[in-house]
Design a protein around this motif. Structure first.
Motif, PDB file in Angstrom:
ATOM      1  N   THR A   1      10.068 -15.871 -44.956  1.00 34.89           N
ATOM      2  CA  THR A   1      10.277 -16.145 -43.528  1.00 34.89           C
ATOM      3  C   THR A   1       9.160 -15.603 -42.648  1.00 34.89           C
ATOM      4  OG1 THR A   1      11.652 -14.158 -43.335  1.00 34.89           O
ATOM      5  CG2 THR A   1      12.788 -16.245 -43.743  1.00 34.89           C
ATOM      6  N   GLY A   2       8.083 -15.125 -43.239  1.00 33.32           N
ATOM      7  CA  GLY A   2       6.941 -14.736 -42.431  1.00 33.32           C
ATOM      8  C   GLY A   2       6.582 -13.269 -42.562  1.00 33.32           C
ATOM      9  N   VAL A   3       5.534 -12.900 -41.836  1.00 36.34           N
ATOM     10  CA  VAL A   3       4.961 -11.559 -41.859  1.00 36.34           C
ATOM     11  C   VAL A   3       5.327 -10.865 -40.552  1.00 36.34           C
ATOM     12  CG1 VAL A   3       2.790 -10.284 -41.979  1.00 36.34           C
ATOM     13  CG2 VAL A   3       3.075 -12.380 -43.295  1.00 36.34           C
ATOM     14  N   ARG A   4       5.531  -9.562 -40.642  1.00 35.96           N
ATOM     15  CA  ARG A   4       5.865  -8.789 -39.446  1.00 35.96           C
ATOM     16  C   ARG A   4       4.823  -9.018 -38.340  1.00 35.96           C
ATOM     17  NH1 ARG A   4       9.428  -4.670 -38.606  1.00 35.96           N
ATOM     18  NH2 ARG A   4       8.906  -3.052 -37.078  1.00 35.96           N
ATOM     19  N   HIS A   5       5.313  -9.309 -37.148  1.00 36.04           N
ATOM     20  CA  HIS A   5       4.498  -9.539 -35.952  1.00 36.04           C
ATOM     21  C   HIS A   5       3.832 -10.913 -35.945  1.00 36.04           C
ATOM     22  CE1 HIS A   5       5.209  -5.342 -35.217  1.00 36.04           C
ATOM     23  NE2 HIS A   5       4.488  -4.964 -36.252  1.00 36.04           N
ATOM     24  N   ARG A   6       4.159 -11.783 -36.891  1.00 35.77           N
ATOM     25  CA  ARG A   6       3.579 -13.123 -36.937  1.00 35.77           C
ATOM     26  C   ARG A   6       4.731 -14.120 -37.049  1.00 35.77           C
ATOM     27  NH1 ARG A   6       0.602  -9.354 -39.216  1.00 35.77           N
ATOM     28  NH2 ARG A   6      -1.662  -9.419 -39.068  1.00 35.77           N
ATOM     29  N   MET A   7       5.196 -14.607 -35.927  1.00 37.11           N
ATOM     30  CA  MET A   7       6.355 -15.515 -35.891  1.00 37.11           C
ATOM     31  C   MET A   7       7.500 -14.937 -36.721  1.00 37.11           C
ATOM     32  SD  MET A   7       6.065 -17.984 -33.829  1.00 37.11           S
ATOM     33  CE  MET A   7       7.274 -19.172 -34.382  1.00 37.11           C
ATOM     34  N   GLN A   8       7.722 -13.650 -36.551  1.00 36.07           N
ATOM     35  CA  GLN A   8       8.753 -12.932 -37.306  1.00 36.07           C
ATOM     36  C   GLN A   8      10.122 -13.125 -36.646  1.00 36.07           C
ATOM     37  OE1 GLN A   8       8.352  -8.717 -36.913  1.00 36.07           O
ATOM     38  NE2 GLN A   8      10.138  -8.242 -38.162  1.00 36.07           N
ATOM     39  N   PHE A   9      11.059 -13.663 -37.404  1.00 38.86           N
ATOM     40  CA  PHE A   9      12.430 -13.741 -36.912  1.00 38.86           C
ATOM     41  C   PHE A   9      12.977 -12.319 -36.776  1.00 38.86           C
ATOM     42  CE2 PHE A   9      16.940 -13.555 -38.117  1.00 38.86           C
ATOM     43  CZ  PHE A   9      17.500 -14.307 -37.086  1.00 38.86           C
ATOM     44  N   VAL A  10      13.490 -11.984 -35.594  1.00 45.13           N
ATOM     45  CA  VAL A  10      14.009 -10.636 -35.354  1.00 45.13           C
ATOM     46  C   VAL A  10      15.521 -10.628 -35.484  1.00 45.13           C
ATOM     47  CG1 VAL A  10      14.193  -8.726 -33.711  1.00 45.13           C
ATOM     48  CG2 VAL A  10      12.066 -10.046 -33.869  1.00 45.13           C
ATOM     49  N   LYS A  11      16.216 -11.444 -34.680  1.00 40.67           N
ATOM     50  CA  LYS A  11      17.669 -11.546 -34.802  1.00 40.67           C
ATOM     51  C   LYS A  11      18.171 -12.673 -33.897  1.00 40.67           C
ATOM     52  CE  LYS A  11      20.469  -8.577 -33.050  1.00 40.67           C
ATOM     53  NZ  LYS A  11      21.177  -7.316 -32.768  1.00 40.67           N
ATOM     54  N   GLU A  12      19.433 -13.032 -34.091  1.00 43.38           N
ATOM     55  CA  GLU A  12      20.111 -13.962 -33.200  1.00 43.38           C
ATOM     56  C   GLU A  12      21.201 -13.195 -32.474  1.00 43.38           C
ATOM     57  OE1 GLU A  12      22.788 -18.024 -33.407  1.00 43.38           O
ATOM     58  OE2 GLU A  12      21.223 -17.701 -34.914  1.00 43.38           O
ATOM     59  N   LEU A  13      21.284 -13.385 -31.166  1.00 42.42           N
ATOM     60  CA  LEU A  13      22.271 -12.676 -30.363  1.00 42.42           C
ATOM     61  C   LEU A  13      22.904 -13.655 -29.370  1.00 42.42           C
ATOM     62  CD1 LEU A  13      23.606  -9.984 -29.523  1.00 42.42           C
ATOM     63  CD2 LEU A  13      21.693  -9.648 -27.950  1.00 42.42           C
ATOM     64  N   LYS A  14      24.178 -13.910 -29.546  1.00 45.98           N
ATOM     65  CA  LYS A  14      24.940 -14.807 -28.662  1.00 45.98           C
ATOM     66  C   LYS A  14      24.209 -16.129 -28.461  1.00 45.98           C
ATOM     67  CE  LYS A  14      27.488 -11.159 -26.304  1.00 45.98           C
ATOM     68  NZ  LYS A  14      27.886 -10.538 -25.008  1.00 45.98           N
ATOM     69  N   GLY A  15      23.752 -16.692 -29.564  1.00 41.93           N
ATOM     70  CA  GLY A  15      23.123 -18.007 -29.538  1.00 41.93           C
ATOM     71  C   GLY A  15      21.656 -18.016 -29.170  1.00 41.93           C
ATOM     72  N   ARG A  16      21.086 -16.862 -28.778  1.00 40.70           N
ATOM     73  CA  ARG A  16      19.655 -16.775 -28.504  1.00 40.70           C
ATOM     74  C   ARG A  16      18.951 -16.260 -29.758  1.00 40.70           C
ATOM     75  NH1 ARG A  16      23.622 -15.799 -24.412  1.00 40.70           N
ATOM     76  NH2 ARG A  16      22.646 -15.779 -22.339  1.00 40.70           N
ATOM     77  N   THR A  17      17.803 -16.852 -30.075  1.00 40.30           N
ATOM     78  CA  THR A  17      17.043 -16.422 -31.241  1.00 40.30           C
ATOM     79  C   THR A  17      15.755 -15.748 -30.781  1.00 40.30           C
ATOM     80  OG1 THR A  17      17.903 -18.351 -32.430  1.00 40.30           O
ATOM     81  CG2 THR A  17      16.122 -17.147 -33.462  1.00 40.30           C
ATOM     82  N   PHE A  18      15.471 -14.566 -31.324  1.00 37.00           N
ATOM     83  CA  PHE A  18      14.323 -13.761 -30.918  1.00 37.00           C
ATOM     84  C   PHE A  18      13.243 -13.806 -32.001  1.00 37.00           C
ATOM     85  CE2 PHE A  18      17.889 -12.177 -28.548  1.00 37.00           C
ATOM     86  CZ  PHE A  18      17.379 -11.738 -27.337  1.00 37.00           C
ATOM     87  N   TYR A  19      11.997 -14.071 -31.569  1.00 40.38           N
ATOM     88  CA  TYR A  19      10.860 -14.097 -32.484  1.00 40.38           C
ATOM     89  C   TYR A  19       9.763 -13.167 -31.974  1.00 40.38           C
ATOM     90  CZ  TYR A  19      12.821 -18.159 -34.853  1.00 40.38           C
ATOM     91  OH  TYR A  19      13.632 -18.998 -35.564  1.00 40.38           O
ATOM     92  N   ASN A  20       9.201 -12.388 -32.902  1.00 38.41           N
ATOM     93  CA  ASN A  20       8.116 -11.454 -32.610  1.00 38.41           C
ATOM     94  C   ASN A  20       6.801 -12.040 -33.133  1.00 38.41           C
ATOM     95  OD1 ASN A  20       6.317  -9.284 -32.464  1.00 38.41           O
ATOM     96  ND2 ASN A  20       7.161  -8.297 -34.288  1.00 38.41           N
ATOM     97  N   ASP A  21       5.956 -12.473 -32.212  1.00 37.95           N
ATOM     98  CA  ASP A  21       4.640 -13.012 -32.568  1.00 37.95           C
ATOM     99  C   ASP A  21       3.552 -12.190 -31.872  1.00 37.95           C
ATOM    100  OD1 ASP A  21       2.988 -14.918 -33.879  1.00 37.95           O
ATOM    101  OD2 ASP A  21       2.804 -16.079 -32.033  1.00 37.95           O
ATOM    102  N   SER A  22       3.696 -10.865 -31.947  1.00 38.36           N
ATOM    103  CA  SER A  22       2.768  -9.968 -31.254  1.00 38.36           C
ATOM    104  C   SER A  22       1.334 -10.132 -31.739  1.00 38.36           C
ATOM    105  CB  SER A  22       3.216  -8.512 -31.435  1.00 38.36           C
ATOM    106  OG  SER A  22       2.376  -7.634 -30.732  1.00 38.36           O
ATOM    107  N   LYS A  23       1.151 -10.619 -32.966  1.00 38.96           N
ATOM    108  CA  LYS A  23      -0.196 -10.828 -33.516  1.00 38.96           C
ATOM    109  C   LYS A  23      -0.941 -11.935 -32.779  1.00 38.96           C
ATOM    110  CE  LYS A  23      -3.495 -10.385 -36.659  1.00 38.96           C
ATOM    111  NZ  LYS A  23      -4.445 -11.392 -36.179  1.00 38.96           N
ATOM    112  N   ALA A  24      -0.239 -12.715 -31.963  1.00 46.93           N
ATOM    113  CA  ALA A  24      -0.884 -13.797 -31.204  1.00 46.93           C
ATOM    114  C   ALA A  24      -1.715 -13.185 -30.082  1.00 46.93           C
ATOM    115  CB  ALA A  24       0.165 -14.750 -30.647  1.00 46.93           C
ATOM    116  N   THR A  25      -2.946 -12.827 -30.399  1.00 45.31           N
ATOM    117  CA  THR A  25      -3.813 -12.144 -29.436  1.00 45.31           C
ATOM    118  C   THR A  25      -4.767 -13.109 -28.730  1.00 45.31           C
ATOM    119  OG1 THR A  25      -5.375 -11.622 -31.206  1.00 45.31           O
ATOM    120  CG2 THR A  25      -3.708  -9.963 -30.684  1.00 45.31           C
TER     121      THR A  25
END
Length: 449
Positions: free
Chosen positions: A309-333
């Motif tokens: 499902t990907g690499v940390r900080h690169r389109m990383q799925f974090v969690k789903e909360l009340k129907g919202r999905t959170f993605y961490n793409d901090s590497k997108a500099t």
């Protein structure tokens, strides 16, 4: 470790300490070289400096003495981040002293074959995915290079029946002379690091060094959809393995909407793939081709593609909360990486972006801003991002002071089915030491919700 007697008695200057400098100095000393280490930072009780001096290695800290090259060095091994306009390096070029990075050392001593992966984007995802496939396939891979583990440290312990999967940057490749991987992968080419390399041409030439020393016994996997890469690809003597997203091809590896093909034959259904995004499909093709060349079986490749499902900080799925999905793409500099992230979604996106202001344009994002319902803008570029979002017709764009505030605001303006995406399009250094800490701050803020 391969025995290389030519180091014995030779004089090496290791320029820049950090992890790679320490590892290179320690290795060269163990091989019988006469080593001097020079770092611009103050000594300040460094454990690494103490350890090197206890071995009898000379360490000079606090600046680069103008006359340091008068000691008659045979070779310089520099930290990849030190630019070539550094005065010591400029003098070295004038004197004809070879300038290496420790990646060159890793090749010279490694008994294991090397798979080297470079590219403007996608290096880490491709490297990590390939490592997982090879590991599950029993190929005894080791991971090294720009991904965080010093290559020459890994190489000195590598055995002939293992394989080193090595992420290599343009900074590292620029300092190579004989580096010759068994498999070279070049994911893509976009302008980057021009403040370091000077011109687009010099940057591309540095990347092309991943294949410059290959022969017809080696393999070169490259992005056939980027025509600007062709002049550099044509110079390679290796067996060429193109990858393409432009439908089924008779050569190399390719994909259409339904299938991945190997040499024109159906190989894997795309429906099993968990990793989002067209840009990640390129990474998947490059890693899959490498795995096939390493004799990994189809079942192993399918198993990993259906679970990765990907690499940390690169389109990383974090969690789903009340129907919202959170993605961490901090590497997108940069905007290219954020454009790729936005192209992965069709449902409404709440975008958290912004950071160090290098003055670059956000125009590359415009075609994808129609799917963005809100922008929470951070850092030095916050005001420019808010203005840009307004010109794109984004309904809501506001400045925020912290990552925690950004996440809380993003959650507040989102509804079930929305994607909340951290993809900054900027470097992190105005607020964070690196993109990893920025991504961790995002994850922590999401968990607090």
């Amino acid at each position: 470790m391969r025995e290389r007697y030519e180091f014995e008695g030779k004089r090496f200057l290791v320029l820049g300490l950090a992890k790679s400098g320490y590892a290179a100095a320690d290795l060269l000393h163990s091989l019988g070289a006469d080593v001097v280490v020079n770092d611009s930072s103050p000594e300040t009780g460094s454990k690494e400096v103490t350890a090197l001096r206890e071995k009898g290695i000379t360490v000079i800290c606090g600046g680069h003495p103008e006359n340091i090259l008068d000691k008659g060095f045979d070779t310089i091994v520099k930290n990849p981040g030190i630019p070539y306009h550094n005065p010591v390096l400029k003098q070295a070029v004038q004197k004809g002293i070879p300038i290496w990075t420790e990646v060159e050392l890793s090749y010279l001593i490694s008994e294991a074959p090397i798979i080297a992966i470079t590219g403007s984007n996608g290096k880490t995802t491709t490297t990590t995915l390939l490592y997982h496939i090879l590991n599950i396939g029993g190929k005894q891979p080791l991971i090294a290079g720009n991904i965080g583990t010093v290559a020459c440290t890994v190489a000195q312990n590598a055995k002939p029946d293992e394989v080193i999967v090595m992420e290599v940057s343009s900074f590292q490749l620029a300092g190579t002379e004989s580096f010759r991987p068994k498999i070279a992968v070049w994911t893509n080419l976009y302008d980057a690091h021009l403040d370091y390399h000077g011109t687009s041409e010099e940057y591309a030439l540095a990347k092309a060094k991943v294949t410059d020393n290959q022969t017809e016994e080696d393999f070169f996997i490259y992005n056939a959809d980027q025509h600007e890469m062709l002049p550099y690809i044509e110079r390679s003597a290796a067996m060429k393995i193109p990858f393409s997203l432009q439908g089924k091809k008779a050569e190399g590896i390719s994909a259409d909407d339904e299938m991945i093909y190997w040499q024109g034959e159906p190989f894997v259904k795309r429906s099993i793939i968990k990793l989002l995004g067209q840009h990640n499909l390129e990474n998947i093709l490059a890693a899959t081709a490498s795995a096939i060349l390493m004799d990994c079986d189809k079942e192993t490749i399918e198993n990993v593609l259906s679970s990765f499902t990907g690499v940390r900080h690169r389109m990383q799925f974090v969690k789903e909360l009340k129907g919202r999905t959170f993605y961490n793409d901090s590497k997108a500099t940069n905007t290219l990486a954020t454009k790729s992230a936005l192209s992965s979604f069709q449902s409404p996106v709440v975008l958290i972006a912004g950071g160090l202001d290098r003055g670059h344009s956000f125009e590359e994002l415009r075609p994808y801003m129609g799917r963005v319902k809100a922008v929470l803008a951070l850092g030095e570029t916050a005001e420019r991002l808010v203005d840009f979002a307004a010109t794109c017709g984004v309904p809501l764009a506001v400045k925020v002071r912290s990552m925690e505030e950004a996440v809380q605001e993003a959650y507040g303006v989102s509804v079930e089915g929305d994607q909340i995406l951290l993809s900054p399009a900027c470097a992190s250094w105005d607020q964070y030491p690196n993109f990893e800490e920025r991504g961790d701050a995002f994850i922590e803020a999401v968990i607090k919700l």
